[in-house]
Design a protein around this motif. Structure first.
Motif, PDB file in Angstrom:
ATOM      1  N   UNK A 146      -6.102  25.229   1.421  1.00  0.00           N
ATOM      2  CA  UNK A 146      -5.795  26.317   0.485  1.00  0.00           C
ATOM      3  C   UNK A 146      -6.162  27.712   0.970  1.00  0.00           C
ATOM      4  N   UNK A 147      -7.018  27.830   1.988  1.00  0.00           N
ATOM      5  CA  UNK A 147      -7.458  29.159   2.421  1.00  0.00           C
ATOM      6  C   UNK A 147      -6.256  29.999   2.852  1.00  0.00           C
ATOM      7  N   UNK A 148      -6.249  31.282   2.509  1.00  0.00           N
ATOM      8  CA  UNK A 148      -7.304  32.088   1.881  1.00  0.00           C
ATOM      9  C   UNK A 148      -7.181  32.222   0.355  1.00  0.00           C
ATOM     10  N   UNK A 149      -6.606  31.234  -0.304  1.00  0.00           N
ATOM     11  CA  UNK A 149      -6.467  31.271  -1.754  1.00  0.00           C
ATOM     12  C   UNK A 149      -7.848  31.239  -2.394  1.00  0.00           C
ATOM     13  N   UNK A 150      -8.153  32.228  -3.225  1.00  0.00           N
ATOM     14  CA  UNK A 150      -9.499  32.372  -3.773  1.00  0.00           C
ATOM     15  C   UNK A 150      -9.883  31.196  -4.669  1.00  0.00           C
ATOM     16  N   UNK A 151      -8.954  30.725  -5.481  1.00  0.00           N
ATOM     17  CA  UNK A 151      -9.264  29.602  -6.374  1.00  0.00           C
ATOM     18  C   UNK A 151      -9.619  28.354  -5.581  1.00  0.00           C
ATOM     19  N   UNK A 152      -8.907  28.117  -4.481  1.00  0.00           N
ATOM     20  CA  UNK A 152      -9.232  26.976  -3.628  1.00  0.00           C
ATOM     21  C   UNK A 152     -10.613  27.113  -3.011  1.00  0.00           C
ATOM     22  N   UNK A 153     -10.975  28.342  -2.627  1.00  0.00           N
ATOM     23  CA  UNK A 153     -12.300  28.575  -2.054  1.00  0.00           C
ATOM     24  C   UNK A 153     -13.401  28.313  -3.079  1.00  0.00           C
ATOM     25  N   UNK A 156     -21.952  12.070  -0.529  1.00  0.00           N
ATOM     26  CA  UNK A 156     -21.327  12.140   0.792  1.00  0.00           C
ATOM     27  C   UNK A 156     -19.823  12.378   0.686  1.00  0.00           C
ATOM     28  N   UNK A 157     -19.178  11.765  -0.305  1.00  0.00           N
ATOM     29  CA  UNK A 157     -17.729  11.944  -0.475  1.00  0.00           C
ATOM     30  C   UNK A 157     -17.362  13.394  -0.780  1.00  0.00           C
ATOM     31  N   UNK A 158     -18.235  14.092  -1.480  1.00  0.00           N
ATOM     32  CA  UNK A 158     -17.915  15.454  -1.922  1.00  0.00           C
ATOM     33  C   UNK A 158     -17.728  16.414  -0.756  1.00  0.00           C
ATOM     34  N   UNK A 159     -18.455  16.201   0.357  1.00  0.00           N
ATOM     35  CA  UNK A 159     -18.396  17.169   1.459  1.00  0.00           C
ATOM     36  C   UNK A 159     -17.046  17.173   2.176  1.00  0.00           C
ATOM     37  N   UNK A 160     -16.551  16.027   2.682  1.00  0.00           N
ATOM     38  CA  UNK A 160     -15.229  16.086   3.338  1.00  0.00           C
ATOM     39  C   UNK A 160     -14.110  16.474   2.380  1.00  0.00           C
ATOM     40  N   UNK A 161     -14.225  16.091   1.094  1.00  0.00           N
ATOM     41  CA  UNK A 161     -13.214  16.511   0.126  1.00  0.00           C
ATOM     42  C   UNK A 161     -13.195  18.032  -0.010  1.00  0.00           C
ATOM     43  N   UNK A 162     -14.386  18.631  -0.086  1.00  0.00           N
ATOM     44  CA  UNK A 162     -14.481  20.082  -0.224  1.00  0.00           C
ATOM     45  C   UNK A 162     -13.893  20.794   0.988  1.00  0.00           C
ATOM     46  N   UNK A 163     -14.228  20.309   2.181  1.00  0.00           N
ATOM     47  CA  UNK A 163     -13.731  20.946   3.400  1.00  0.00           C
ATOM     48  C   UNK A 163     -12.215  20.801   3.526  1.00  0.00           C
ATOM     49  N   UNK A 164     -11.684  19.648   3.126  1.00  0.00           N
ATOM     50  CA  UNK A 164     -10.240  19.444   3.182  1.00  0.00           C
ATOM     51  C   UNK A 164      -9.516  20.408   2.238  1.00  0.00           C
ATOM     52  N   UNK A 165     -10.091  20.626   1.065  1.00  0.00           N
ATOM     53  CA  UNK A 165      -9.497  21.568   0.108  1.00  0.00           C
ATOM     54  C   UNK A 165      -9.514  22.983   0.677  1.00  0.00           C
ATOM     55  N   UNK A 189     -13.178  26.198  -5.574  1.00  0.00           N
ATOM     56  CA  UNK A 189     -13.238  24.750  -5.731  1.00  0.00           C
ATOM     57  C   UNK A 189     -14.011  24.125  -4.571  1.00  0.00           C
ATOM     58  N   UNK A 190     -13.768  24.632  -3.358  1.00  0.00           N
ATOM     59  CA  UNK A 190     -14.551  24.180  -2.201  1.00  0.00           C
ATOM     60  C   UNK A 190     -16.035  24.375  -2.438  1.00  0.00           C
TER      61      UNK A 190
END
Length: 413
Positions: free
Chosen positions: A317-324, A304-313, A326-327
């Protein structure tokens, strides 16, 4: 007598293949084909997702009944019937002459999906070998994690030359010609187990043990860890956690490629989306290898923790490809672990008796709420922008973490 480890592995691999096809054709392909569906019927895109939400809602209402049928007749038989229903309804959807008929058969298709996807597969593994079900469920989700990785690029490739209707016809044939024979074969295991007082499986699929259990005792059984006094609260917290997490997953997975495009990734959206499947598989592999001592309730919190962390990243960072990327890895990891927990947490907390009906009740609550997710996400995105929609998803994801934390507290008492 018991099913051998070797033959149980054949069961898992067979189910893995049908789950890849089932999720790929009946779920993940929709977001790729939805824009042409909307154009075909003269609807706004959000109303096409609204039709999908109605179908998911119908599947949620049908889940308790399908769970009881799995307990009574065997999950294999229900999955075989579901394969026929999925194929025929998908074929009829492809031939729909107008929007009303399209919605009607899409509704049937989503109800059939609930018979052939994880709920049925998990119930089958619990019925065939309850004491080994947690390991089998982990292995199954490891295989099925490639569904999105294969479905999104395959559907996009097919859709370059074929209409959405032709793609659906091809997918209907896959469900009928591949999934049905596998589910029918596996139904022999659960059918005999459900109908025999002392389970006697096909000689090809079992091995003798030195000390057979008495005929009046079940072959294998898993006792739930929650005391009876805590089970009602445990069920409420567990159902809430799965429901909130499924809302986020349903909203984002249906819209994954369009959403990534909207945050500025353009043509790289499909590439980023394909990372989701491998991330699911990698997280499940890590859990299988190193997480043997991690309880399902703790695993639920991690997923469950992974989902909000991913969306926050992604938002940061968008539209940075590396951040996407990681998401996609974090979001895929959360989804992958959640698929395991959906099968193992109810089994650990409540036991193997009546497992199909219990999972059906949880799925009903989860699907009824999350059915609205694709439509709500599309509407909020259209009206307020993708940033607002993703922010709301983060809040819902944090609420799911709190619900699973409450489950863990009860489990640790």
């Amino acid at each position: 007598m018991r099913i051998s480890d070797q033959n149980l592995s054949y069961v898992v691999w067979g189910l893995g293949a049908t789950q890849i096809i089932g999720y790929g054709t009946l779920y993940y392909s929709f977001s790729i084909l939805a824009p042409e569906m909307a154009t075909d019927f003269g609807w706004a895109l959000e109303w096409i997702y609204g039709a999908l939400s109605i179908g998911l809602l119908a599947g949620g209402f049908a889940a308790p009944l399908s769970g009881r049928l799995m307990d009574r007749f065997g999950a294999g038989q229900v999955m075989a019937v579901g394969s026929v229903a999925a194929a025929l309804s998908m074929f009829a959807t492809a031939l729909a002459p107008n929007a009303a008929i399209f919605v009607a058969f899409l509704l049937v298709m989503e109800v059939a999906s609930g018979l052939v996807q994880y709920n049925g597969a998990f119930a089958l593994l619990v019925q065939v070998a309850p004491n080994r079900a947690q390991r089998s469920i982990t292995h199954l989700t490891l295989i099925a994690g490639f569904a999105s990785t294969l479905a999104w690029p395959l559907t996009s490739w097919m859709h370059t030359d074929l209409s959405w209707r032709t793609v659906y016809i091809v997918f209907a044939a896959a469900n009928l010609l591949i999934c049905l024979p596998v589910h029918w074969k596996l139904s022999r295991l659960t059918r005999q187990r459900m109908t025999a007082k002392a389970p006697q499986l096909d000689p090809v699929a079992i091995e003798e043990v030195d000390t057979p259990l008495p005929p009046e005792e079940p072959l294998e059984i898993v006792e739930g860890s929650l005391p009876q006094a805590d089970r009602r609260r445990g069920f409420i917290f567990m159902a809430a956690g799965f429901t909130l997490m499924s809302f986020v997953l349903s909203a984002l997975l249906v819209h994954m490629v369009p959403m990534l495009t909207a945050v500025g990734l353009g043509t790289a959206a499909v590439l980023v989306g394909t990372m989701f499947g491998p991330a699911q598989v990698f997280a499940r592999f890590i859990n299988m290898t190193f997480g043997k001592n991690l309880s399902p309730s703790r695993l639920a919190i991690l997923s469950a923790c992974a989902l909000p962390m991913a969306l926050a990243i992604l938002l940061a960072t968008a539209p940075w490809l590396a951040g996407a990327f990681l998401f996609a890895v974090l979001f895929g990891a959360g989804s992958g672990l959640n698929s395991i927990v959906q099968g193992t947490l109810p089994l650990t907390l409540f036991g193997s008796e009546g497992y199909g009906a219990l999972v059906g009740r949880v799925s009903a609550i989860r699907l009824v709420v999350s059915a609205a997710a694709p439509f709500i996400f599309a509407y909020v995105t259209e009206q307020f922008g993708v940033t607002t929609a993703l922010g709301a998803a983060i809040i819902i994801g944090v609420a799911s973490v709190l619900a699973f934390a409450a489950v863990a507290r009860l489990a640790d008492k």
